[in-house]
Scaffold this motif. Sequence first.
Motif, PDB file in Angstrom:
ATOM      1  N   PHE A  17       7.307   5.236  -5.561  1.00 15.44           N
ATOM      2  CA  PHE A  17       7.796   4.992  -4.204  1.00 15.44           C
ATOM      3  C   PHE A  17       6.685   5.158  -3.188  1.00 15.44           C
ATOM      4  CE2 PHE A  17      12.276   5.791  -5.629  1.00 15.44           C
ATOM      5  CZ  PHE A  17      12.794   4.587  -5.181  1.00 15.44           C
ATOM      6  N   GLY A  18       5.858   6.170  -3.350  1.00 16.90           N
ATOM      7  CA  GLY A  18       4.763   6.407  -2.418  1.00 16.90           C
ATOM      8  C   GLY A  18       3.764   5.265  -2.405  1.00 16.90           C
ATOM      9  N   VAL A  19       3.386   4.797  -3.582  1.00 17.37           N
ATOM     10  CA  VAL A  19       2.439   3.684  -3.672  1.00 17.37           C
ATOM     11  C   VAL A  19       3.041   2.419  -3.055  1.00 17.37           C
ATOM     12  CG1 VAL A  19       1.281   2.135  -5.310  1.00 17.37           C
ATOM     13  CG2 VAL A  19       1.175   4.604  -5.637  1.00 17.37           C
ATOM     14  N   PHE A  20       4.329   2.186  -3.329  1.00 17.85           N
ATOM     15  CA  PHE A  20       4.994   1.008  -2.755  1.00 17.85           C
ATOM     16  C   PHE A  20       4.976   1.066  -1.236  1.00 17.85           C
ATOM     17  CE2 PHE A  20       8.946  -0.637  -0.897  1.00 17.85           C
ATOM     18  CZ  PHE A  20       8.754  -1.983  -1.125  1.00 17.85           C
ATOM     19  N   PHE A  21       5.351   2.198  -0.649  1.00 23.20           N
ATOM     20  CA  PHE A  21       5.420   2.281   0.808  1.00 23.20           C
ATOM     21  C   PHE A  21       4.041   2.254   1.456  1.00 23.20           C
ATOM     22  CE2 PHE A  21       9.752   3.906   0.008  1.00 23.20           C
ATOM     23  CZ  PHE A  21      10.428   2.950   0.760  1.00 23.20           C
ATOM     24  N   ILE A  22       3.034   2.781   0.779  1.00 16.75           N
ATOM     25  CA  ILE A  22       1.673   2.680   1.317  1.00 16.75           C
ATOM     26  C   ILE A  22       1.219   1.225   1.339  1.00 16.75           C
ATOM     27  CG2 ILE A  22      -0.754   3.156   0.773  1.00 16.75           C
ATOM     28  CD1 ILE A  22       0.079   5.972   0.008  1.00 16.75           C
ATOM     29  N   LEU A  23       1.431   0.510   0.249  1.00 18.74           N
ATOM     30  CA  LEU A  23       1.040  -0.904   0.207  1.00 18.74           C
ATOM     31  C   LEU A  23       1.852  -1.736   1.187  1.00 18.74           C
ATOM     32  CD1 LEU A  23       0.555  -1.415  -3.635  1.00 18.74           C
ATOM     33  CD2 LEU A  23      -1.195  -1.177  -1.867  1.00 18.74           C
ATOM     34  N   PHE A  24       3.151  -1.431   1.338  1.00 15.52           N
ATOM     35  CA  PHE A  24       3.985  -2.150   2.298  1.00 15.52           C
ATOM     36  C   PHE A  24       3.527  -1.864   3.724  1.00 15.52           C
ATOM     37  CE2 PHE A  24       8.093  -2.771   4.571  1.00 15.52           C
ATOM     38  CZ  PHE A  24       8.227  -4.125   4.299  1.00 15.52           C
ATOM     39  N   GLY A  25       3.137  -0.628   4.015  1.00 13.79           N
ATOM     40  CA  GLY A  25       2.626  -0.287   5.340  1.00 13.79           C
ATOM     41  C   GLY A  25       1.319  -0.985   5.643  1.00 13.79           C
ATOM     42  N   ILE A  26       0.434  -1.068   4.665  1.00 17.56           N
ATOM     43  CA  ILE A  26      -0.830  -1.783   4.859  1.00 17.56           C
ATOM     44  C   ILE A  26      -0.571  -3.258   5.085  1.00 17.56           C
ATOM     45  CG2 ILE A  26      -2.950  -2.500   3.689  1.00 17.56           C
ATOM     46  CD1 ILE A  26      -3.007   0.264   2.379  1.00 17.56           C
ATOM     47  N   LEU A  27       0.379  -3.819   4.351  1.00 15.39           N
ATOM     48  CA  LEU A  27       0.726  -5.226   4.528  1.00 15.39           C
ATOM     49  C   LEU A  27       1.259  -5.485   5.925  1.00 15.39           C
ATOM     50  CD1 LEU A  27       1.141  -7.991   3.006  1.00 15.39           C
ATOM     51  CD2 LEU A  27       3.489  -7.247   2.706  1.00 15.39           C
ATOM     52  N   LEU A  28       2.129  -4.610   6.430  1.00 10.36           N
ATOM     53  CA  LEU A  28       2.660  -4.781   7.780  1.00 10.36           C
ATOM     54  C   LEU A  28       1.606  -4.502   8.843  1.00 10.36           C
ATOM     55  CD1 LEU A  28       6.239  -3.276   7.551  1.00 10.36           C
ATOM     56  CD2 LEU A  28       5.576  -5.667   7.698  1.00 10.36           C
TER      57      LEU A  28
END
Length: 110
Positions: A17-28
Amino acid sequence: MISITEWQKIGVGITGFGVFFILFGILLYFDSVLLAFGNRHKLKGTSFFLGGVAIVLLRWPLLGMLLEAYGFISLFKGFFPMAFGFLGTAANIPFLSMLSQRLQGTSSMV
């Protein structure tokens, strides 16, 4: 086969979950529409700062640095009162006040 305990399964899930949200935050963060929307009210300061960089690169350093300074001040003019307010109350912070008193006591002109 490697045996995985329940705690390790939970840890892998939370890490996923942490890796997903970090990558999603970088994408946004790099979304051009969101960047333009967030920087629209600071367009004047940004253009002066980047224009100053371009003028410095075109070998007009004094004019370019003046434009960069104006752009920097117009970009961060909302931050300056908070920074100066913090510096005014820094004497009340125990570690910083002790450090400043120690530095004031050891400075000499000799």
